[in-house]
Enzyme design. Structure first.
Site, short mmCIF file in Angstrom:
data_model
loop_
_atom_site.label_atom_id
_atom_site.label_comp_id
_atom_site.label_asym_id
_atom_site.label_seq_id
_atom_site.Cartn_x
_atom_site.Cartn_y
_atom_site.Cartn_z
N GLU B 217 0.76 -1.23 -0.17
CA GLU B 217 -0.34 -0.06 0.22
C GLU B 217 0.68 1.47 -0.08
OE1 GLU B 217 -1.93 -1.19 3.77
OE2 GLU B 217 -0.77 0.35 5.15
N HIS B 255 -4.03 3.19 8.45
CA HIS B 255 -3.68 3.01 8.57
C HIS B 255 -1.76 4.06 8.73
CE1 HIS B 255 -3.86 -1.46 6.64
NE2 HIS B 255 -4.24 -1.30 8.36
#
Lengths: 401, 296
Positions: B217, B255
């Site tokens: 990511e 995150h």
């Protein structure tokens, strides 16, 4: 969390970093009073700076037509006048987006005579898992541009967290910045103060741009942090009550504040397909797949691993408060969480909000059959998606109609 | 075989009596995992659910039960300390599930771990699953919070920063009848114990792994580093997906580590690095398994 320039300078000053004398205010009269004090002390120039969490203030324009969110003034009367032009007005800069930000506070400070502008930042070097101090002789400009065009002009020093920043590292960087004579020791001390601010405040980033060599009243050169930006590590705020009090809710999107009350992670975007997903990675991937099939995501929304019925309802209300939203995609991989609990939450949220927009739901995982049955038996027009791709295509089509 | 853990691995749980730790310990036990001890200071001598002995310290729990792996479920302010206690007890592996640990705590922990024999996975991660051979992969080793039943024993290794994207990939494999050797979530924080590259190297050496799914990511450069190594060294097919192509720069996407800052860590750069390394790129997250299976 981000804080204002004046707050960043307060923190830096606590760690012995020199900042220009000045104060924050929220009325033109208070700005005048601060300016009068500064001029009385012999300052020749005073700067008025709009306090918003966005860069490009100097070149920004107020919606009123007033030019510039940062103004140099030669008299207290001029400060008073500029303050009137800025306070209560919405400033648009290249970083605020067209909606701009309301200016409700000003920093009024001495504007020293600048000999040279330098750059200084402390951040985490992810690859090394250690703090990194970064300096450049090219201050006062966009550092990303310097990094791209003349990377050799950026000097980096990794700090060992076991011993912290050592004085020799401060001297090394001071010399690299071209400082000479007494300024080397002064520079080293300032750099170490900035590092200490970063470490002890649990900052994600401290940036001083520009860090200036100035000509003091006595004609001697000195070093001062003329601008300062600090971003904090949200995970560490629990141990910094004083910094937490610096949070300015006016700088945050109202829907994001509302979402945080329900422990939902919501970020508003520009598109028209809202998404509601469990897990940050899957939430990002859901936005991506919507775009892949020609749609445009309206938000990032992670309801977390153990979303309750109340959270799902709150999440629906939040995404529906965005007037751009024309359709909704719910993407849940219920690993441990029961898909039927989520389905029940969806049905109740749809009832409670009187949803009229197309709703596509993709459920997978634990107790998925019961979840799908709940959705079907609700009698609502919920479009079911079999896979992420199927669901994304269906919602893009439904919104396109 | 598998990497990091096998169904025979003996696990201890730090924070076994907390709500979160207790719930997932029960799920691991039900999956057939060898959870042999719990650690909660002050509750030593008690039994968790009438079956797992609780100790006051990690060292004592390891000495008494032979546990070599720890799963950490303690709250963020105490997690750094918990990791270093497990390191001090010289465990082989520590898997820290805790989300929300201050970055500087992890900077200190990682510095303190230098030269130790312990490997850390996480923090802020779903953990590790090495599937078993029973129904719904029962009898495997489940450490953390992943749903065990979605797995199936087999020959694909899965590594990801994200929990739910790991489940998505695993489920795509399992529903196509393809099993996994070991599935690992390395966590979404900017400072973590084990990188994509560390795991890829292990899969490359593992005879039971024949293909790899690597999910990345935005943020940092760990995916690029792994891709560079894969280009020159990896003997096995790798397929991947990068999440966050639509994420706005400067925003943390859930995150703590998922952020594009200063133009660095973009999805486009990572996808290009994957392409340059010959890694199969799933155009959408729906095609992670199919992309790999086409390469095999």
């Amino acid at each position: 969390m981000n804080i204002h320039e004046y707050q960043a300078k307060q923190l830096l000053a606590q760690y012995g970093v020199a900042v220009p004398p000045g104060d924050v205010c929220s009325t033109p009269e208070a700005a005048l009073a601060i300016a009068e004090r500064l001029f009385a002390k012999g300052e020749k120039l005073v700067v008025v700076k709009s306090q918003i969490h966005a860069g490009g203030r100097g070149k920004g324009t107020f919606k009123s037509g007033f030019q510039g969110g940062v103004k140099l003034c030669k008299s207290a009367a001029e400060v008073h006048e500029k303050a009137k032009g800025m306070l209560g007005q919405v400033l648009v800069t290249k970083q605020t987006g067209p909606e701009g930000r309301l200016v409700s506070k000003l920093l009024v400070a001495a504007a020293p005579a600048i000999r040279k502008e330098l750059y200084l930042a402390v951040l985490l070097d992810r690859a090394a898992s250690r703090p990194l101090m970064m300096v450049s002789t090219e201050g006062g400009v966009d550092i990303e541009e310097v990094a791209e065009k003349t990377p050799e002009k950026i000097i980096k020093e990794i700090i060992d967290p076991a011993v912290g920043m050592m004085p020799y590292q401060g001297r090394k960087l001071a010399v690299a910045l071209g400082l000479k004579g007494d300024l080397i020791a002064q520079g080293a001390k300032l750099l170490m103060g900035v590092y200490k601010t970063w470490w002890e405040c649990d900052a994600a980033m401290v940036e001083i741009n520009p860090l200036c060599i100035i000509e003091g009243a006595d004609g001697k050169e000195g070093l001062v942090a003329v601008d300062a930006k600090i971003g904090l590590d949200d995970n560490a705020l629990y141990r910094h009550k004083n910094i937490l009090e610096m949070r300015d809710l006016a700088e945050e999107a109202p829907l994001e504040i509302e979402a945080s009350k329900f422990n939902l992670n919501y970020i508003k975007l520009e598109g028209n397909i809202a998404c509601l997903v469990n897990g940050a990675g899957l939430a990002m991937a859901t936005m991506d797949i919507i775009q892949h099939f020609g749609g445009s995501p309206a938000n990032f929304l992670d309801v977390g691993g153990g979303a309750s019925k109340d959270q799902v309802t709150a999440a629906f209300k939040i995404i529906l408060s965005d007037p751009n939203v024309k359709g909704i995609l719910v993407n849940i991989f219920g690993g441990i969480m029961d898909c039927n609990v989520i389905a029940t939450g969806i049905v109740s949220a749809v009832r409670e909000t009187g949803l009229k927009l197309p709703l596509v739901v993709r459920l997978e995982g634990n107790n998925v059959e019961a979840g799908k049955r709940t959705l079907t038996e609700s009698g609502m027009t919920i479009i079911s998606g079999d896979s992420m791709a199927d669901a994304a295509q269906k919602v893009v089509k439904a919104v396109g109609k | 075989m598998a990497i990091l853990v096998t169904p025979q691995s003996k696990i201890l749980v730090q924070g076994i009596t907390g709500t979160f730790g207790a719930r997932h310990t029960l799920l691991s036990l039900a999956y057939g995992t060898q959870v042999v001890a719990g650690v909660t200071p002050g509750k030593g001598g008690q039994l968790f659910e009438n079956q797992v002995p609780i100790y006051d310290t990690v060292a004592e729990a390891a000495r008494q039960t032979g546990a070599t792996v720890s799963a950490i479920f303690v709250p963020p302010p105490f997690a750094g300390d918990a990791i270093l206690e497990a390191v001090d007890a010289e465990l082989d592996l520590v898997v820290c599930i805790t989300e929300g640990i201050p970055v500087n705590d992890m900077v200190k922990v990682k510095r303190a771990m230098q030269g130790s024999r312990t490997r850390l996975i996480g923090p802020n991660c779903p953990g590790i699953v090495t599937p078993g051979t029973g129904k719904d992969s029962h009898g495997g080793c489940r450490i953390g919070i992943s749903p065990g039943y979605i797995h199936k024993q087999g020959n694909i290794g899965v590594v990801s920063r994200s929990g739910t994207l790991t489940y998505e990939a695993v489920w795509q494999l399992t529903s196509r009848g393809v099993g996994q050797s070991t599935c690992i979530g390395i966590g979404g924080d900017p400072v973590n114990g084990t990188s994509h590259l560390d795991i890829i190297k292990m899969f490359n050496e593992d005879p039971a792994t024949e293909g790899i799914i690597m999910i990345g990511e935005i943020g940092g450069s760990a995916e690029e580093e792994a891709a560079e190594w894969i280009k020159n060294n990896c003997k096995k097919p790798v397929a991947g997906f990068i999440a966050g192509a639509t994420a706005p720069p400067g925003r943390r996407m859930g995150h703590a580590g998922a952020i594009v800052s200063g133009g660095k860590g973009t999805a486009a750069a990572k996808i290009q690095a994957f392409r340059d390394a010959g890694i199969g790129i799933a155009a959408t997250p729906s095609e992670m398994a199919d992309t790999l299976l086409k390469m095999m």
